[in-house]
Design an enzyme around this catalytic site. Structure first.
Site, PDB file in Angstrom:
ATOM      1  N   ASP A  23       1.014  -1.154  -0.169  1.00  0.00           N
ATOM      2  CA  ASP A  23       0.010   0.096  -0.134  1.00  0.00           C
ATOM      3  C   ASP A  23       0.970   1.075   0.180  1.00  0.00           C
ATOM      4  OD1 ASP A  23      -3.083   0.893   0.134  1.00  0.00           O
ATOM      5  OD2 ASP A  23      -2.214   1.827   1.901  1.00  0.00           O
ATOM      6  N   GLU A  83      14.248 -15.276  -2.630  1.00  0.00           N
ATOM      7  CA  GLU A  83      14.523 -16.638  -1.984  1.00  0.00           C
ATOM      8  C   GLU A  83      13.522 -17.695  -2.143  1.00  0.00           C
ATOM      9  OE1 GLU A  83      15.540 -15.963   1.719  1.00  0.00           O
ATOM     10  OE2 GLU A  83      17.080 -14.440   1.417  1.00  0.00           O
TER      11      GLU A  83
END
Length: 361
Positions: A23, A83
């Site tokens: 946001d 990752e």
């Protein structure tokens, strides 16, 4: 603080989330010297990201957001996300004057956000064909390395069916346009049902924004009412208990349970159009070029791996012929639209679209 936020991201990624929506992604840092923003020239003010009654629009927000340190943090977040396989990120850019430039900076390369959206199609400006073409052209000129995510509606704005006063046919054509332009697509809950903005009485408001600026600005709750799942159940099947906001009675006739049974429903249209997009890799990955742009008509070409797809949209109440660029074009009838072809050519009835394939070269 940054370490704590990255640990929270890992917590959720370990649990298998697909990614994050960030946001107001350009608001995370402010000027180290705490300088005041200068006033914004009234000629440059707009209500793209905040209602016109909000004094926030009176400032040129040079010092309280979009700081260079923000990019460094986003790079750290992306390193964590990389990752995990297939995790993605989308950032909401809250910027009324420089939104496209922030999009470009925050999605450039492969070590920042995967995609961003700003408020070009979330504003009150009616999306005429020329307006849409201008947005797309500016985007392509500025965002040369990044990737956009486009949306018409979200939890901060009046639903676009109401905001632009669209008929049912117009909603469908604009939905197809959204799914045809280069970038990812964000559909807001209820958009696939054709929901309009709900009226929420002052005593039912939850949005502090609406309470503060009532009645000039009635808040964002009209776009946040519960999703109508089952027309004849309490609270539209959303909850057995009283929900945070009341269910809009006019939404019940558009509940999922109603539209699931109707082959020609808005919900069925969205399913068909999403399937059409998924079936054409050129719509997902292809380059884009605007071919023609008029207030009531827009055509563009998507191109990828030797395939060209012409996407033409009649954004008016009158018939419009389709002007095909040079090439051997074959109309793809898989899209949920009607176009008429005879010896004189191909004509789009009002609020219809045409998709046609050709080989590159």
């Amino acid at each position: 603080m940054q370490e704590e936020l990255l640990d929270i991201a890992r917590f959720w990624l370990d649990r298998g989330v697909d990614g994050f929506r960030l946001d107001t992604v350009n608001f995370y840092f402010h000027d180290n010297e705490l300088r005041d923003n200068p006033p914004l020239d009234p000629a440059h003010r707009n209500d793209n990201t905040a209602p016109s009654v909000n004094p926030y629009n009176f400032q040129d927000h040079l010092h309280d957001k979009s700081q260079p340190e923000n990019i460094d943090f986003l790079r750290r977040l992306r390193a964590v996300m990389d990752e995990y396989p297939a995790a993605t990120s989308v950032g909401e850019v809250g910027e009324s004057q420089r939104g496209t430039q922030v999009q470009a900076a925050y999605t450039a390369g492969d070590d920042l956000l995967h995609m961003c959206y700003d408020f070009d199609f979330l504003s009150n400006t009616y999306p005429k064909g020329t307006q849409v073409a201008a947005v797309l052209t500016r985007y392509q000129q500025i965002v040369t390395e990044g990737w956009a995510c486009w949306a018409y509606s979200n939890h901060d704005v009046v639903r676009h069916a109401t905001r632009w006063n669209l008929s049912e046919e117009a909603r469908r054509t604009y939905a197809a346009l959204l799914m045809a332009i280069q970038g990812s697509v964000c559909l807001y809950q209820g958009e696939e049902l054709g929901l309009t903005e709900a009226y929420v009485a002052y005593e039912d408001l939850q949005d502090p924004y609406g309470k503060r600026f009532w009645p000039k600005f009635k808040g964002r709750d009209g776009a946040r009412t519960p999703m109508p799942w089952v027309a004849d159940q309490q609270n539209g099947g959303f909850s057995d208990e009283r929900p945070w906001l009341p269910v809009a009675m006019e939404h019940l006739e558009r509940a999922v349970s109603v539209q699931d049974r109707e082959a020609g429903s808005t919900l069925a249209f969205y399913r068909q159009m999403i399937a059409f997009r998924k079936a054409h890799r050129v719509l997902q990955k292809g380059d884009m070029r605007v071919v023609e742009a008029e207030d009531g008509y827009l055509s563009l070409i998507r191109e990828h791996e030797g395939v060209r797809l012409l996407c033409a949209f009649n954004l008016s109440n009158g018939a419009r012929p389709v002007d095909f660029p040079p090439g051997e074009w074959r109309i793809d009838r898989g899209a949920p639209f009607k176009c008429k072809t005879d010896d004189r050519g191909t004509v789009l009835p009002p609020w219809q679209a045409c998709f046609a394939l050709a080989e590159s070269g």
